[in-house]
Scaffold this motif. Structure first.
Motif, short mmCIF file in Angstrom:
data_model
loop_
_atom_site.label_atom_id
_atom_site.label_comp_id
_atom_site.label_asym_id
_atom_site.label_seq_id
_atom_site.Cartn_x
_atom_site.Cartn_y
_atom_site.Cartn_z
N ALA A 1 64.43 -79.92 64.85
CA ALA A 1 63.24 -78.91 64.64
C ALA A 1 63.02 -78.06 63.35
N ILE A 2 64.41 -77.73 62.84
CA ILE A 2 64.38 -77.08 61.68
C ILE A 2 63.95 -77.73 60.47
N ASP A 3 64.08 -79.13 60.49
CA ASP A 3 63.76 -80.00 59.46
C ASP A 3 62.38 -80.11 59.24
N LEU A 4 61.77 -80.32 60.69
CA LEU A 4 60.34 -80.42 60.70
C LEU A 4 59.62 -78.99 60.38
N LYS A 5 60.12 -78.08 60.79
CA LYS A 5 59.58 -76.59 60.58
C LYS A 5 59.60 -76.34 59.11
N ASN A 6 60.68 -77.02 58.29
CA ASN A 6 60.49 -76.65 56.90
C ASN A 6 59.83 -77.85 56.19
N GLY A 7 59.00 -78.28 56.67
CA GLY A 7 57.92 -79.15 56.14
C GLY A 7 58.23 -80.75 55.82
N ALA A 8 59.45 -81.09 56.49
CA ALA A 8 59.84 -82.46 56.40
C ALA A 8 58.70 -83.26 57.05
N GLU A 9 58.16 -84.36 56.32
CA GLU A 9 57.32 -85.53 56.82
C GLU A 9 57.90 -85.92 57.82
N PRO A 10 57.46 -86.06 59.23
CA PRO A 10 58.09 -86.67 60.43
C PRO A 10 58.45 -88.41 59.92
N ASP A 11 59.37 -88.94 60.38
CA ASP A 11 59.61 -90.21 59.74
C ASP A 11 60.49 -90.69 60.89
N TRP A 12 61.06 -92.07 60.94
CA TRP A 12 61.85 -92.55 61.81
C TRP A 12 62.96 -91.94 62.14
N ARG A 13 63.52 -91.17 61.10
CA ARG A 13 64.98 -90.42 61.25
C ARG A 13 64.66 -89.54 62.44
N HIS A 14 63.54 -88.78 62.22
CA HIS A 14 63.29 -87.86 63.42
C HIS A 14 63.26 -88.36 64.94
N GLY A 15 62.54 -89.43 64.71
CA GLY A 15 62.46 -90.51 65.83
C GLY A 15 63.77 -90.62 66.47
N LEU A 16 64.57 -91.16 65.64
CA LEU A 16 65.83 -91.86 66.08
C LEU A 16 66.53 -90.37 66.81
N ALA A 17 66.55 -89.32 66.27
CA ALA A 17 67.24 -88.19 66.83
C ALA A 17 66.81 -88.05 68.17
N ALA A 18 65.39 -88.04 68.42
CA ALA A 18 64.96 -88.00 69.65
C ALA A 18 65.42 -88.93 70.72
N VAL A 19 65.62 -90.17 70.17
CA VAL A 19 65.91 -91.39 70.94
C VAL A 19 67.39 -90.97 71.55
N TYR A 20 68.31 -90.65 70.50
CA TYR A 20 69.73 -90.52 70.62
C TYR A 20 69.66 -89.25 71.63
#
Length: 195
Positions: free
Chosen positions: A52-71
């Motif tokens: 959430a912090i990574d996305l809040k800081n402006g990171a472009e959502p990509d497969w890594r954020h999806g992997l975190a949610a799936v994990y």
């Protein structure tokens, strides 16, 4: 950073599991071992917060954020059963506990077992899909959420596959081999005088 954190959480999961079971059965400290096992959800909380912090800081959502949610989803859906599975085996091997119960092999009991397994996988997929949707809403219209949607599609496929597998055991139940008078199945019996 997110992928490294996912890997670290997975390693920490198994380290906490081993340490908790070691304390519980090896050192005969069941409360301390249980307390350590109850720390497992903290790993997902750390990963969720970091994502959430990574996305809040402006990171472009990509497969890594999806992997975190799936994990996180898979840990919610499958973590408890994994801990129970390991606990039963360690208790049997090192603490004189009863042998682990084997899943049924035939008939309706097998179908029920397959539906329970499918239920855990479906729960994992639904939690992951919900977290992915929350990330899509969190990012809003400002970011490219295509990779998150791709992960949601994979979760839908996983749900479908588990439904098909469980339903196949219901519609086409595996039958127990028929035993002959001598205790052998029909397949093993040979006519008298045969080779």
């Amino acid at each position: 950073m997110i992928v490294g954190l996912v890997v670290a959480c997975e390693v920490a999961f198994w380290v906490l599991l081993a340490a908790g079971l070691g304390l519980r059965y090896g050192l005969r400290m069941p409360r301390t071992g249980l307390a350590l096992l109850l720390c497992e959800p903290l790993l997902e909380l750390v990963l969720f917060t970091a994502t959430a912090i990574d996305l809040k800081n402006g990171a472009e959502p990509d497969w890594r954020h999806g992997l975190a949610a799936v994990y996180i989803g898979f840990t919610v859906g499958l973590g408890h059963s994994t801990v129970k599975w390991a606990d039963a085996r360690v208790a049997h091997r090192f603490a004189g506990g009863p042998p682990p119960v084997r899943p049924p092999r035939y008939g309706w009991a097998r179908a029920v077992h397959e539906w329970r397994v499918a239920g855990r996988w479906i729960l994992a997929s639904v939690v992951a899909a919900a977290l992915l949707q929350a990330a899509v809403w969190y990012v809003g219209d400002t970011g490219n959420t295509g990779s998150l949607r791709d992960w949601q599609l994979r979760m839908a496929w996983l749900i479908g596959a588990n439904l098909v597998i469980a339903a196949s055991y219901t519609v086409f139940p595996k039958r127990e081999p028929v035993q002959g008078v001598s205790g052998r199945s029909r397949r093993d019996r040979r006519p008298a005088g045969g080779r």
